[in-house]
Design a protein around this motif. Structure first.
Motif, PDB file in Angstrom:
ATOM      1  N   PHE A   1      -1.729  48.178   1.749  1.00 35.27           N
ATOM      2  CA  PHE A   1      -0.749  47.331   0.524  1.00 35.27           C
ATOM      3  C   PHE A   1      -1.568  48.164  -0.764  1.00 35.27           C
ATOM      4  N   VAL A   2      -0.283  48.527  -1.532  1.00 35.69           N
ATOM      5  CA  VAL A   2      -0.485  49.313  -2.784  1.00 35.69           C
ATOM      6  C   VAL A   2       0.044  48.326  -3.935  1.00 35.69           C
ATOM      7  N   PRO A   3      -0.651  47.835  -4.738  1.00 34.93           N
ATOM      8  CA  PRO A   3      -0.072  46.916  -5.843  1.00 34.93           C
ATOM      9  C   PRO A   3       0.282  47.773  -7.015  1.00 34.93           C
ATOM     10  N   LEU A   4       1.305  47.693  -7.488  1.00 34.29           N
ATOM     11  CA  LEU A   4       2.130  48.392  -8.742  1.00 34.29           C
ATOM     12  C   LEU A   4       2.722  47.460  -9.733  1.00 34.29           C
TER      13      LEU A   4
ATOM     14  N   GLY B   1       8.359  36.639 -13.691  1.00 33.25           N
ATOM     15  CA  GLY B   1       7.163  36.615 -14.317  1.00 33.25           C
ATOM     16  C   GLY B   1       5.812  36.590 -13.602  1.00 33.25           C
ATOM     17  N   THR B   2       5.744  36.897 -12.447  1.00 29.00           N
ATOM     18  CA  THR B   2       4.806  36.844 -11.525  1.00 29.00           C
ATOM     19  C   THR B   2       3.354  37.633 -12.037  1.00 29.00           C
ATOM     20  N   PRO B   3       2.237  36.938 -12.316  1.00 28.18           N
ATOM     21  CA  PRO B   3       1.076  37.498 -12.723  1.00 28.18           C
ATOM     22  C   PRO B   3       0.773  38.752 -11.887  1.00 28.18           C
ATOM     23  N   PHE B   4       0.302  39.717 -12.528  1.00 28.40           N
ATOM     24  CA  PHE B   4      -0.135  41.206 -11.487  1.00 28.40           C
ATOM     25  C   PHE B   4      -1.340  40.731 -11.037  1.00 28.40           C
ATOM     26  N   SER B   5      -2.100  39.795 -11.535  1.00 26.68           N
ATOM     27  CA  SER B   5      -3.289  39.247 -10.762  1.00 26.68           C
ATOM     28  C   SER B   5      -3.105  38.855  -9.324  1.00 26.68           C
ATOM     29  N   LEU B   6      -1.958  38.062  -9.108  1.00 28.26           N
ATOM     30  CA  LEU B   6      -1.598  37.709  -7.818  1.00 28.26           C
ATOM     31  C   LEU B   6      -0.987  38.677  -7.009  1.00 28.26           C
ATOM     32  N   VAL B   7      -0.531  39.738  -7.519  1.00 30.42           N
ATOM     33  CA  VAL B   7      -0.147  41.227  -6.515  1.00 30.42           C
ATOM     34  C   VAL B   7      -1.304  41.520  -6.070  1.00 30.42           C
TER      35      VAL B   7
ATOM     36  N   GLY C   1       1.856  53.076   7.412  1.00 35.63           N
ATOM     37  CA  GLY C   1       2.294  53.705   6.159  1.00 35.63           C
ATOM     38  C   GLY C   1       1.881  52.665   4.967  1.00 35.63           C
ATOM     39  N   ASP C   2       2.244  53.053   3.786  1.00 31.99           N
ATOM     40  CA  ASP C   2       1.929  52.070   2.560  1.00 31.99           C
ATOM     41  C   ASP C   2       2.835  51.032   2.630  1.00 31.99           C
ATOM     42  N   ILE C   3       2.506  49.879   2.000  1.00 26.15           N
ATOM     43  CA  ILE C   3       3.443  48.777   1.602  1.00 26.15           C
ATOM     44  C   ILE C   3       3.305  48.656   0.148  1.00 26.15           C
ATOM     45  N   TRP C   4       4.237  48.966  -0.643  1.00 25.58           N
ATOM     46  CA  TRP C   4       4.223  48.884  -1.951  1.00 25.58           C
ATOM     47  C   TRP C   4       4.565  47.493  -2.498  1.00 25.58           C
ATOM     48  N   ILE C   5       3.918  46.831  -3.300  1.00 23.51           N
ATOM     49  CA  ILE C   5       4.278  45.308  -4.058  1.00 23.51           C
ATOM     50  C   ILE C   5       4.094  45.571  -5.265  1.00 23.51           C
ATOM     51  N   GLY C   6       4.926  44.683  -5.925  1.00 20.61           N
ATOM     52  CA  GLY C   6       4.641  44.498  -7.364  1.00 20.61           C
ATOM     53  C   GLY C   6       5.636  43.391  -7.864  1.00 20.61           C
ATOM     54  N   PRO C   7       5.238  42.874  -9.076  1.00 21.82           N
ATOM     55  CA  PRO C   7       5.763  41.581  -9.447  1.00 21.82           C
ATOM     56  C   PRO C   7       7.631  41.660  -9.507  1.00 21.82           C
ATOM     57  N   PHE C   8       8.217  40.514  -8.993  1.00 25.95           N
ATOM     58  CA  PHE C   8       9.635  40.530  -9.260  1.00 25.95           C
ATOM     59  C   PHE C   8       9.603  40.152 -10.574  1.00 25.95           C
ATOM     60  N   GLU C   9      10.309  41.043 -11.403  1.00 25.89           N
ATOM     61  CA  GLU C   9      10.244  40.816 -12.947  1.00 25.89           C
ATOM     62  C   GLU C   9      10.827  39.285 -13.399  1.00 25.89           C
ATOM     63  N   PRO C  10      12.037  39.108 -13.022  1.00 28.87           N
ATOM     64  CA  PRO C  10      12.589  37.745 -13.433  1.00 28.87           C
ATOM     65  C   PRO C  10      11.755  36.596 -13.150  1.00 28.87           C
TER      66      PRO C  10
END
Lengths: 326, 326
Positions: free
Chosen positions: A191-194, A171-177, A160-169
């Motif tokens: 993996f689905v970057p969001l 400030g993780t750059p989206f490029s790392l995601v 199944g999909d694994i959805w990942i995104g920055p943990f907001e507090p």
């Protein structure tokens, strides 16, 4: 064997490339499946860490076997001693939520100031704990169905999909995601970057708040609980409470949690929720991070959550019973 | 031996008196304790009826032993064949609530148009079922702590009051309630005749809605559940729901159910709620007559009962799991 620790020669350019190093922290079923896939990439240095020594030893000696919807054995570094693990670029946290704090304390030294650690764990609150010790944190939620077969052996029922995104507090750059997602997808995972993974995380959370709590308290496998009228009605009531809390937080769910209920109920095999597996083994469950977290948010926001609070109280009571209290 | 079936000679007047005949229907712990006490009265003809043949045979062969706070063995008629039982003046129903309907069908012929049958069972709805086949019905609620020790042997932990009063729809004369209480009190029990026993019945019901449901779902004995903060909070929330339903019905409780909680929690022994005993034996519980009945009344009256409904749903699910559903 040991994975390359210094660098590999690029097949295209002949240049020495530093291998990307990834440490999977917590090698239960989910961690093992991710580890096994990742270890098939020759340009990635994979380290598996788990306190379950028998599993780590089996992986070192015989490799990590993945069966079911996949079928291969991967060779990789596996240890229960965090001092053996070099600094890594990425971490994947896949422990039970109740072990997140201990696992962070044991492994924080592996993740330097430019490293990013992604939680693919159940429930809410893991990212907050990881962010106490790690600079960049990525939130995640998974849709895989997997289980352990024994030491050194995990099985995939379906991908199944694994959805990942920055943990907001953090400030993780989206490029790392995106970089992490690209690497995982090269390894055969989905993996689905969001930009905002909270909707996916809460969709899974709300599904789990019903399927895990009801399964653990009734000992029904998911399909039976979803089909039996009284427990199906309780699923629905729990889903509605969780949806109301998500709305109050401004979170837009990525899907209807009822789709996850229906999808799981169609499985041809009897599938016990992970909290039921824990209950049958008399191990502490993840209820604090699932129903407890929803109840805490709801009570803080003034959203009624009597059912999430009640199933949390019942599961804490059930866990308490294993200590044979006077 | 066989109890007198035609009459006894009055010690005072020498006249032939017709013995009052009483049939106890359902000889679990409570029924056995009542039966044993009653059988010590020489002017009462006692018949015990239960489908549990081994228990009935033990009573016929060795008498009925009562131990604990009392210590005696009583001789009496005991059978699993209702056709052996003569017409009786009084009946005491002490089956599990889930067996009331079957028991009434098996024994209704014993109770003629002037007979009165008293339920001392847990929960709501037993009197309604009995009244479908019996002219005069008496409602009751008990405060005894008792348990079975084995076939032919029951134990009393402590004596408590047994409150009885007319079942309103059957127009039972209060004199019958008083007559039954006087007879039982002569036998050493503590029956309290009341014009309205609903307050006592609901007090016990509301206590049971918390202690039985939480015990059955958490597997904690009552004292541990009452002392552990999460389950104590759930007790309180369930008590409040039941109290609101009683208020909406115009029922004035005879005591604060919290007193029953505290009294039970002070017991020196670990006391499992009867629904937990049923769960551990994988037998159907009385949840329909306890939390299910409160939830039904609440939903009919528009009183919120989410927690009684939820624990009912969970216990129905748990019972369903024992059938190993697909």
């Amino acid at each position: 064997m040991s994975a390359p620790s210094e660098g590999v020669v690029s097949a295209l350019t002949g240049a020495i490339l530093m291998a990307v190093k990834v440490c999977i922290v917590g090698c239960g079923a989910l961690g093992s499946v991710i580890t096994g896939h990742l270890a098939r990439l020759s340009d990635i240095e994979v380290h598996a860490y788990d306190v379950f020594q028998e599993h780590m030893r089996a992986i070192r000696e015989r490799g990590l076997k993945i069966s079911g919807a996949a079928d291969f054995t991967a060779r990789l570094n596996a240890t229960s001693d965090p001092s053996e693990i070099p600094p890594c670029d990425f971490g994947i946290f896949a422990t039970k939520s109740i072990h997140t704090r201990a696992a962070v304390e044991q492994t924080a030294h592996i993740f330097g100031p430019s490293a990013a650690v992604c939680s693919v764990q159940n429930g809410l609150g893991n990212e907050e704990i990881i962010a106490e010790r790690v600079r960049y944190v990525i939130r995640g939620a998974t849709g895989l169905a997997i289980h352990m077969r024994g030491p050194g052996h995990a099985a995939v029922e379906f991908y199944g999909d694994i959805w990942i995104g920055p943990f907001e507090p953090s400030g993780t750059p989206f490029s790392l995601v995106q970089e992490l997602a690209a690497l995982m997808n090269r390894a055969g995972l989905r993996f689905v970057p969001l930009h905002d993974a909270r909707g996916a995380q809460w969709t899974k959370l709300i599904f789990n708040s019903a399927a895990n709590a009801v399964g653990a308290l009734t000992r029904l496998h998911h399909g039976a609980a979803a089909r039996f009228a009284p427990t199906a009605a309780l699923y629905e009531a729990l889903l509605q409470e969780g949806e109301a809390v998500a709305r109050a937080l401004g979170i837009v769910l990525s899907a209807d949690p009822r789709e996850l209920v229906a999808e799981g109920a169609r499985a041809p095999t009897k599938r016990n929720a992970s909290m039921l597996v824990d209950v049958l083994a008399e191990r502490p469950t993840e209820v604090d991070f699932i129903n407890g977290a929803i109840a805490d948010y709801g009570e803080k926001l003034g959203v009624p959550v009597p059912l999430n609070r009640a199933v949390w109280q019942l599961l804490k009571g059930l866990e308490h019973s294993w200590s044979n209290p006077s």
